[in-house]
Design a protein around this motif. Structure first.
Motif, mmCIF file in Angstrom:
data_model
loop_
_atom_site.group_PDB
_atom_site.id
_atom_site.type_symbol
_atom_site.label_atom_id
_atom_site.label_comp_id
_atom_site.label_asym_id
_atom_site.label_seq_id
_atom_site.Cartn_x
_atom_site.Cartn_y
_atom_site.Cartn_z
ATOM 1 N N GLY A 36 -20.328 -29.986 -49.168
ATOM 2 C CA GLY A 36 -20.255 -30.731 -49.653
ATOM 3 C C GLY A 36 -21.899 -30.433 -50.743
ATOM 4 N N THR A 37 -22.166 -31.141 -51.270
ATOM 5 C CA THR A 37 -23.618 -31.208 -52.033
ATOM 6 C C THR A 37 -24.656 -30.332 -50.956
ATOM 7 N N VAL A 38 -24.384 -30.123 -50.231
ATOM 8 C CA VAL A 38 -25.368 -29.307 -49.084
ATOM 9 C C VAL A 38 -25.634 -27.847 -48.867
ATOM 10 N N ALA A 47 -35.504 -29.402 -47.434
ATOM 11 C CA ALA A 47 -35.630 -31.369 -46.906
ATOM 12 C C ALA A 47 -34.907 -31.897 -45.952
ATOM 13 N N ILE A 48 -34.314 -30.679 -45.536
ATOM 14 C CA ILE A 48 -33.106 -31.179 -44.153
ATOM 15 C C ILE A 48 -34.057 -30.816 -43.361
ATOM 16 N N GLN A 111 -22.594 -25.927 -38.297
ATOM 17 C CA GLN A 111 -22.114 -27.022 -39.040
ATOM 18 C C GLN A 111 -22.021 -28.438 -38.616
ATOM 19 N N ASP A 112 -22.530 -28.622 -36.962
ATOM 20 C CA ASP A 112 -22.347 -30.096 -37.196
ATOM 21 C C ASP A 112 -23.991 -30.671 -37.915
ATOM 22 N N ALA A 113 -25.249 -29.827 -38.101
ATOM 23 C CA ALA A 113 -25.771 -30.261 -38.876
ATOM 24 C C ALA A 113 -25.868 -30.898 -40.239
ATOM 25 N N LEU A 114 -25.002 -29.472 -41.071
ATOM 26 C CA LEU A 114 -24.049 -30.092 -41.981
ATOM 27 C C LEU A 114 -23.424 -31.443 -42.170
ATOM 28 N N ALA A 116 -23.732 -34.320 -40.562
ATOM 29 C CA ALA A 116 -24.804 -35.183 -40.330
ATOM 30 C C ALA A 116 -25.300 -34.790 -41.757
ATOM 31 N N ALA A 117 -26.043 -33.430 -42.819
ATOM 32 C CA ALA A 117 -26.736 -34.157 -44.079
ATOM 33 C C ALA A 117 -25.796 -34.072 -44.877
ATOM 34 N N SER A 118 -24.580 -34.006 -45.008
ATOM 35 C CA SER A 118 -24.030 -34.174 -46.129
ATOM 36 C C SER A 118 -22.860 -35.273 -46.028
ATOM 37 N N GLY A 119 -22.343 -35.936 -44.428
ATOM 38 C CA GLY A 119 -22.091 -37.256 -44.622
ATOM 39 C C GLY A 119 -19.974 -36.988 -44.511
ATOM 40 N N VAL A 120 -20.051 -35.371 -45.256
ATOM 41 C CA VAL A 120 -18.992 -34.263 -45.041
ATOM 42 C C VAL A 120 -18.029 -34.123 -44.065
ATOM 43 N N ASP A 121 -17.060 -33.863 -43.912
ATOM 44 C CA ASP A 121 -16.502 -33.464 -42.520
ATOM 45 C C ASP A 121 -15.664 -31.849 -42.183
ATOM 46 N N THR A 122 -16.503 -31.682 -43.783
ATOM 47 C CA THR A 122 -16.064 -29.868 -43.534
ATOM 48 C C THR A 122 -17.107 -29.232 -43.966
#
Length: 198
Positions: A36-38, A47-48, A111-114, A116-122
């Motif tokens: 997503g945006t992350v 910040a993450i 991938q799991d951290a991304l 959780a941070a973005s709220g996107v499933d890709t």
């Protein structure tokens, strides 16, 4: 025998270079990605909390142990030197296994951290050049330490003159003026009574 002695320098250099490369690379990010945006390469990613999902502190620690073993190999002799070379080989194999396993584990963790941070499933995740450097360092460390285990009996050793003295040498008591001046020049006190050897 002479040819085996000549392997000391090249194997030592390979071991030190590989260990240093693995130690430096182990403290750097091995994976990067975005979701997503992350993006891990952007300033907003700071910040993450992604600590432990991009690096392999275990690999860096194992590489430092291998380097420490090379330092011990330099200053020891005989069976102690060979035992330390064996320990270095075991640690280097652990470093290689840790690095190979990180190929999958770090990518999945990032991938799991991304997610959780973005709220996107890709998410797009890839390995960095530091991972390749760490892998090269690990392979080089294994090769050098295994060679050390095999070749240490034929390698040159430090002479006993570098060992700590075991007995204190007591200067002979000077006789006559010339001997008194020589004793003073050498830093001995001619008036001091000689001490018995321990």
């Amino acid at each position: 025998m002479a040819e085996a002695r000549r392997t000391f320098g090249p194997v030592l250099l390979l071991g030190l270079a590989s260990g240093t490369l693995a130690a430096v690379a182990g403290a750097q990010p091995w994976v990067s990605g975005s979701s997503g945006t992350v993006d891990t390469s952007s300033a907003s990613a700071a910040a993450i909390d992604m600590s432990g999902v991009r690096e392999s502190p275990l690999a860096a620690a194992l590489a430092l142990v291998v380097l420490a073993c090379w330092g011990v190999i330099l200053v020891t002799r005989g069976s102690v030197r060979r035992a330390v070379a064996g320990l270095a080989a075991v640690v280097a194999l652990g470093l290689l296994v840790t690095t190979v396993l990180a190929f999958w584990s770090l990518q999945e963790a990032l991938q799991d951290a991304l997610f959780a941070a973005s709220g996107v499933d890709t998410a797009e995740v890839s390995l960095t050049g530091w991972y390749a450097a760490a892998l090269i360092g690990a392979v080089g460390s294994v090769a050098a330490t295994l060679a050390a285990v095999r070749l240490t009996p034929s390698w040159p050793e430090m002479g006993t003159r570098y060992d700590a003295p075991t007995n204190e040498v007591v200067a002979a008591e000077p006789e006559g003026n010339l001997e008194l001046w020589k004793a003073l020049d050498e830093g001995h006190d001619p008036t001091e009574a000689p001490r018995p050897l321990d």
